[in-house]
Design a protein around this motif. Structure first.
Motif, PDB file in Angstrom:
ATOM      1  N   ALA A 129       0.835  -1.204   0.000  1.00  0.00           N
ATOM      2  CA  ALA A 129       0.000   0.000   0.000  1.00  0.00           C
ATOM      3  C   ALA A 129       0.867   1.250   0.000  1.00  0.00           C
ATOM      4  N   SER A 130       1.962   1.216   0.775  1.00  0.00           N
ATOM      5  CA  SER A 130       2.894   2.344   0.840  1.00  0.00           C
ATOM      6  C   SER A 130       4.162   1.893   1.548  1.00  0.00           C
ATOM      7  N   GLY A 131       5.171   2.746   1.470  1.00  0.00           N
ATOM      8  CA  GLY A 131       6.434   2.488   2.147  1.00  0.00           C
ATOM      9  C   GLY A 131       6.620   3.479   3.287  1.00  0.00           C
ATOM     10  N   CYS A 132       7.719   3.338   3.981  1.00  0.00           N
ATOM     11  CA  CYS A 132       8.026   4.204   5.116  1.00  0.00           C
ATOM     12  C   CYS A 132       8.706   5.490   4.635  1.00  0.00           C
ATOM     13  N   ASP A 133       8.404   6.592   5.280  1.00  0.00           N
ATOM     14  CA  ASP A 133       8.986   7.887   4.920  1.00  0.00           C
ATOM     15  C   ASP A 133      10.445   8.050   5.353  1.00  0.00           C
ATOM     16  N   CYS A 134      10.924   7.205   6.278  1.00  0.00           N
ATOM     17  CA  CYS A 134      12.282   7.387   6.800  1.00  0.00           C
ATOM     18  C   CYS A 134      13.357   6.811   5.881  1.00  0.00           C
ATOM     19  N   GLY A 135      12.966   6.069   4.862  1.00  0.00           N
ATOM     20  CA  GLY A 135      13.940   5.487   3.958  1.00  0.00           C
ATOM     21  C   GLY A 135      14.213   4.015   4.215  1.00  0.00           C
ATOM     22  N   CYS A 136      13.598   3.452   5.251  1.00  0.00           N
ATOM     23  CA  CYS A 136      13.797   2.029   5.508  1.00  0.00           C
ATOM     24  C   CYS A 136      12.889   1.214   4.586  1.00  0.00           C
ATOM     25  N   ALA A 137      13.046  -0.087   4.604  1.00  0.00           N
ATOM     26  CA  ALA A 137      12.306  -0.965   3.700  1.00  0.00           C
ATOM     27  C   ALA A 137      10.914  -1.330   4.211  1.00  0.00           C
ATOM     28  N   THR A 138      10.502  -0.841   5.382  1.00  0.00           N
ATOM     29  CA  THR A 138       9.195  -1.160   5.947  1.00  0.00           C
ATOM     30  C   THR A 138       8.080  -0.881   4.946  1.00  0.00           C
ATOM     31  N   LEU A 139       7.108  -1.808   4.912  1.00  0.00           N
ATOM     32  CA  LEU A 139       6.005  -1.695   3.956  1.00  0.00           C
ATOM     33  C   LEU A 139       4.641  -1.821   4.643  1.00  0.00           C
ATOM     34  N   ASP A 140       3.743  -0.912   4.317  1.00  0.00           N
ATOM     35  CA  ASP A 140       2.339  -1.078   4.693  1.00  0.00           C
ATOM     36  C   ASP A 140       1.736  -2.017   3.660  1.00  0.00           C
ATOM     37  N   LEU A 141       0.988  -3.009   4.137  1.00  0.00           N
ATOM     38  CA  LEU A 141       0.431  -4.022   3.260  1.00  0.00           C
ATOM     39  C   LEU A 141      -1.083  -3.906   3.176  1.00  0.00           C
ATOM     40  N   THR A 142      -1.626  -4.352   2.071  1.00  0.00           N
ATOM     41  CA  THR A 142      -3.066  -4.450   1.912  1.00  0.00           C
ATOM     42  C   THR A 142      -3.372  -5.813   1.298  1.00  0.00           C
ATOM     43  N   VAL A 143      -4.467  -6.418   1.733  1.00  0.00           N
ATOM     44  CA  VAL A 143      -4.864  -7.745   1.262  1.00  0.00           C
ATOM     45  C   VAL A 143      -6.219  -7.618   0.580  1.00  0.00           C
ATOM     46  N   ASP A 144      -6.390  -8.302  -0.530  1.00  0.00           N
ATOM     47  CA  ASP A 144      -7.678  -8.338  -1.213  1.00  0.00           C
ATOM     48  C   ASP A 144      -8.642  -9.146  -0.343  1.00  0.00           C
ATOM     49  N   ARG A 145      -9.493  -8.456   0.374  1.00  0.00           N
ATOM     50  CA  ARG A 145     -10.384  -9.096   1.335  1.00  0.00           C
ATOM     51  C   ARG A 145     -11.519  -9.865   0.672  1.00  0.00           C
ATOM     52  N   PRO A 151      18.538   3.642   9.087  1.00  0.00           N
ATOM     53  CA  PRO A 151      17.453   2.883   8.464  1.00  0.00           C
ATOM     54  C   PRO A 151      17.987   1.892   7.431  1.00  0.00           C
ATOM     55  N   ILE A 152      17.394   0.713   7.414  1.00  0.00           N
ATOM     56  CA  ILE A 152      17.798  -0.344   6.497  1.00  0.00           C
ATOM     57  C   ILE A 152      16.875  -0.310   5.294  1.00  0.00           C
ATOM     58  N   GLY A 153      17.446  -0.078   4.123  1.00  0.00           N
ATOM     59  CA  GLY A 153      16.656   0.084   2.915  1.00  0.00           C
ATOM     60  C   GLY A 153      16.440  -1.188   2.120  1.00  0.00           C
ATOM     61  N   THR A 154      16.993  -2.317   2.586  1.00  0.00           N
ATOM     62  CA  THR A 154      16.815  -3.587   1.875  1.00  0.00           C
ATOM     63  C   THR A 154      16.393  -4.665   2.862  1.00  0.00           C
ATOM     64  N   TRP A 155      15.749  -5.699   2.349  1.00  0.00           N
ATOM     65  CA  TRP A 155      15.331  -6.817   3.198  1.00  0.00           C
ATOM     66  C   TRP A 155      16.471  -7.804   3.346  1.00  0.00           C
ATOM     67  N   PRO A 156      16.634  -8.372   4.547  1.00  0.00           N
ATOM     68  CA  PRO A 156      17.709  -9.354   4.740  1.00  0.00           C
ATOM     69  C   PRO A 156      17.378 -10.662   4.028  1.00  0.00           C
ATOM     70  N   GLU A 157      18.402 -11.364   3.619  1.00  0.00           N
ATOM     71  CA  GLU A 157      18.198 -12.677   3.019  1.00  0.00           C
ATOM     72  C   GLU A 157      17.796 -13.659   4.116  1.00  0.00           C
ATOM     73  N   PRO A 158      16.809 -14.510   3.856  1.00  0.00           N
ATOM     74  CA  PRO A 158      16.367 -15.465   4.884  1.00  0.00           C
ATOM     75  C   PRO A 158      17.492 -16.315   5.458  1.00  0.00           C
ATOM     76  N   ARG A 159      18.558 -16.552   4.690  1.00  0.00           N
ATOM     77  CA  ARG A 159      19.655 -17.400   5.198  1.00  0.00           C
ATOM     78  C   ARG A 159      20.398 -16.738   6.363  1.00  0.00           C
ATOM     79  N   PHE A 160      20.241 -15.438   6.575  1.00  0.00           N
ATOM     80  CA  PHE A 160      20.901 -14.754   7.675  1.00  0.00           C
ATOM     81  C   PHE A 160      20.051 -14.711   8.941  1.00  0.00           C
ATOM     82  N   ARG A 161      18.913 -15.372   8.915  1.00  0.00           N
ATOM     83  CA  ARG A 161      18.036 -15.376  10.089  1.00  0.00           C
ATOM     84  C   ARG A 161      18.705 -16.118  11.232  1.00  0.00           C
ATOM     85  N   LYS A 162      18.664 -15.522  12.422  1.00  0.00           N
ATOM     86  CA  LYS A 162      19.204 -16.179  13.616  1.00  0.00           C
ATOM     87  C   LYS A 162      18.209 -17.224  14.064  1.00  0.00           C
ATOM     88  N   ARG A 163      18.701 -18.353  14.431  1.00  0.00           N
ATOM     89  CA  ARG A 163      17.836 -19.461  14.872  1.00  0.00           C
ATOM     90  C   ARG A 163      17.727 -19.480  16.362  1.00  0.00           C
TER      91      ARG A 163
END
Length: 111
Positions: free
Chosen positions: A37-53, A99-111
């Protein structure tokens, strides 16, 4: 105006919503109907989402945040996905650094 989920955000969302939990599985079923739906104004990769209800039912037991993970790269980032009224609503990335402008790769997820 909405846009498709960027591939890296989609991969992050799918990684966050992996697993057998019924609520998480129901939220995962919303991914094909989810758009940005939109992104964050600070420059980070955060996204507002919308779902087709009209295409998928809400998840009545969804908590917020619905899922959370920490990643080693970039810079110990935290990622959360939120639901509102039973639908995916926000994919957030945060850190104490710039602010982080990209999404991390799933392989870097801490377990």
């Amino acid at each position: 105006m909405t846009e498709p989920l960027p591939p890296a955000a989609l991969a992050t969302l799918e990684a966050l919503l992996a697993g057998p939990d019924p609520v998480i599985s129901a939220l995962r079923a919303q991914i094909p109907y989810t758009r940005v739906a939109s992104g964050c104004d600070c420059g980070c990769a955060t996204l507002d989402l919308t779902v087709d209800r009209t295409a998928v039912a809400p998840v009545p037991a969804a908590t917020t945040p619905a899922a959370e993970a920490w990643y080693e790269v970039p810079e110990n980032a935290g990622v959360m996905v939120f639901a509102r009224d039973g639908y995916l609503s926000l994919l957030e990335i945060y850190t104490s650094a710039d602010p982080i402008g990209t999404w991390p790769e799933p392989r870097f997820r801490k377990r």
